[in-house]
Design an enzyme around this catalytic site. Sequence first.
Site, mmCIF file in Angstrom:
data_model
loop_
_atom_site.group_PDB
_atom_site.id
_atom_site.type_symbol
_atom_site.label_atom_id
_atom_site.label_comp_id
_atom_site.label_asym_id
_atom_site.label_seq_id
_atom_site.Cartn_x
_atom_site.Cartn_y
_atom_site.Cartn_z
ATOM 1 C CD GLU A 177 -1.480 4.057 3.728
ATOM 2 O OE1 GLU A 177 -1.290 3.331 2.726
ATOM 3 O OE2 GLU A 177 -2.619 4.309 4.168
ATOM 4 C CG HIS A 218 -2.003 -1.011 1.183
ATOM 5 N ND1 HIS A 218 -3.043 -1.034 2.067
ATOM 6 C CD2 HIS A 218 -2.221 -2.051 0.330
ATOM 7 C CE1 HIS A 218 -3.866 -2.024 1.774
ATOM 8 N NE2 HIS A 218 -3.382 -2.675 0.724
ATOM 9 C CB CYS A 223 -6.098 -0.566 5.302
ATOM 10 S SG CYS A 223 -4.469 -1.334 5.309
ATOM 11 C CB CYS A 232 -1.575 1.250 6.373
ATOM 12 S SG CYS A 232 -1.155 0.484 4.797
HETATM 13 ZN ZN LIG Z 1 -3.194 -0.031 3.868
#
Ligand SMILES: [Zn+2]
Lengths: 174, 295
Positions: free
Chosen positions: A59, A57, A93, A96
């Site tokens: 991040e 992702h 999320c 993350c």
């Molecule tokens: Zn994430």
Amino acid sequence: MVTMDMEHIAWMEKTFDLAEEALKSGEVPVGCLLVYDGKEIAVGRNEVNETKNATRHAEIVAIDKVLKFSEENDLDSKAVFRECILYVTVEPCIMCAGALRQVEIPLVIYGCANDRFGGCGSILPVHSAELPSLGPSLQCISNVMAERAIQLLKDFYKGQNLNAPENKRKVKNC
Amino acid sequence: MEVLSDCCENNVSSSSKKQFIDIFVCTIKDKKKTSEIVKNICKHLPLDKLSHLKRVRSNTNQANELQMIVAENYEDDFLTNIPGQIWLKRMQSIVIQQYNNAVQYWPCSFHEDKRITRLLNRSFFSTEEVNLIHKNMEEAISVAKSSAYQLHIGAVIVNPQSDTIIETEEKHPLQHAVMVAIDQVATVQGGGMWQLSDKCCNNLQEESCCIQKKDKTGPYLCTGYDLYVTTEPCIMCAMALVHSRISRVFYGSPHPEGALGSKYKLHVQSGINHHYEVFCDVLQDRCNKLMNDIT
Ligand SMILES: [Zn+2]
Ligand SMILES: [Zn+2]
């Protein structure tokens, strides 16, 4: 929208440019940007498709870049993370949010909520939960230019439908 | 044992508690009219929450009569002269023990959840499967002992179909054993984010060749794979496994902040689009020992 620092708004504008770039190249339109000492030191966007790793992702990509930045500039990465502000177009999320606590980033500023996987309250409040062994809690400022973030995601999913992908892969993971 | 959702565990434990509600029942004196009466009543007064109950049963006292459920909490005057008010189980029976309990009160149509029944009887895995689970956890323990990543925690991801191990290894704060294992699967599939050393992926190079021959794309992420990890995964790793579409997770020691049974039960979290099965306490004594070795 909340009243806030013009500085935050300016960084957020820049983060949205990243998300828009991602959209143009057919990736999930989520952008993220890390600011340290008043300067941009890392950016990230979703790289799940390229790496075949669903944890890639925006991040996580940006965290890896901070590690690299610290090494190149001979800085202690732990100290750098503790002074960072993370700007991201969509609520981090659950994974993350955990990763941000693990590296001890103190503050995240984000656009819209993540109703599918949100880790800053939407699905689970990982940002504030009692998880001492993971790291200190994470302060969040939400709903910054949220409409723009939502519109980007809508455009992305609309585009996906038009292309009618034969492989489900492309629609997953933001 | 498997880490079940709270709702499932509650259902199971409530089998002894008996959950009852009031319902109204009437007598059908002319059996020949039963089907007509039942058809009518089902149309006007459907039993939404009690759909597992049969509508009619024979009357134990009067052999030529039937008893029929009229409604739950029906408050019309029209019912005041209907005889009886009996107690009955409210919840849908999910295991045989509950069914046996429930039918004492009213006949139920019963769909046994065989999987849950086997789990409760501790006969879920065959001896061969248990041996294989132990063998794979041994592998995770040996990874833990030699790990360059998370201290004293080891993880391996296995394809249970071919029993090939897709395993794992400058400190990186996000390189938890599980995250490393996930990235090694990605590496084998021609991706990967961390350029990890592939020295421990011997078994799998072979498999990846097979994958490439058979199917250009290979499996989607970790679909169909099992993860073995010595300690219960943290919330970050547990969610990484959701994103990766893992099938099953086996772990040894619980962790107070763990996300698969202790602090959270992420694998059955509502609102999340992928769920996996979780089994804990695999070679727990040996996994506990790994953790104790640090302190
Ligand atoms: Zn994430
Ligand atoms: Zn972890």
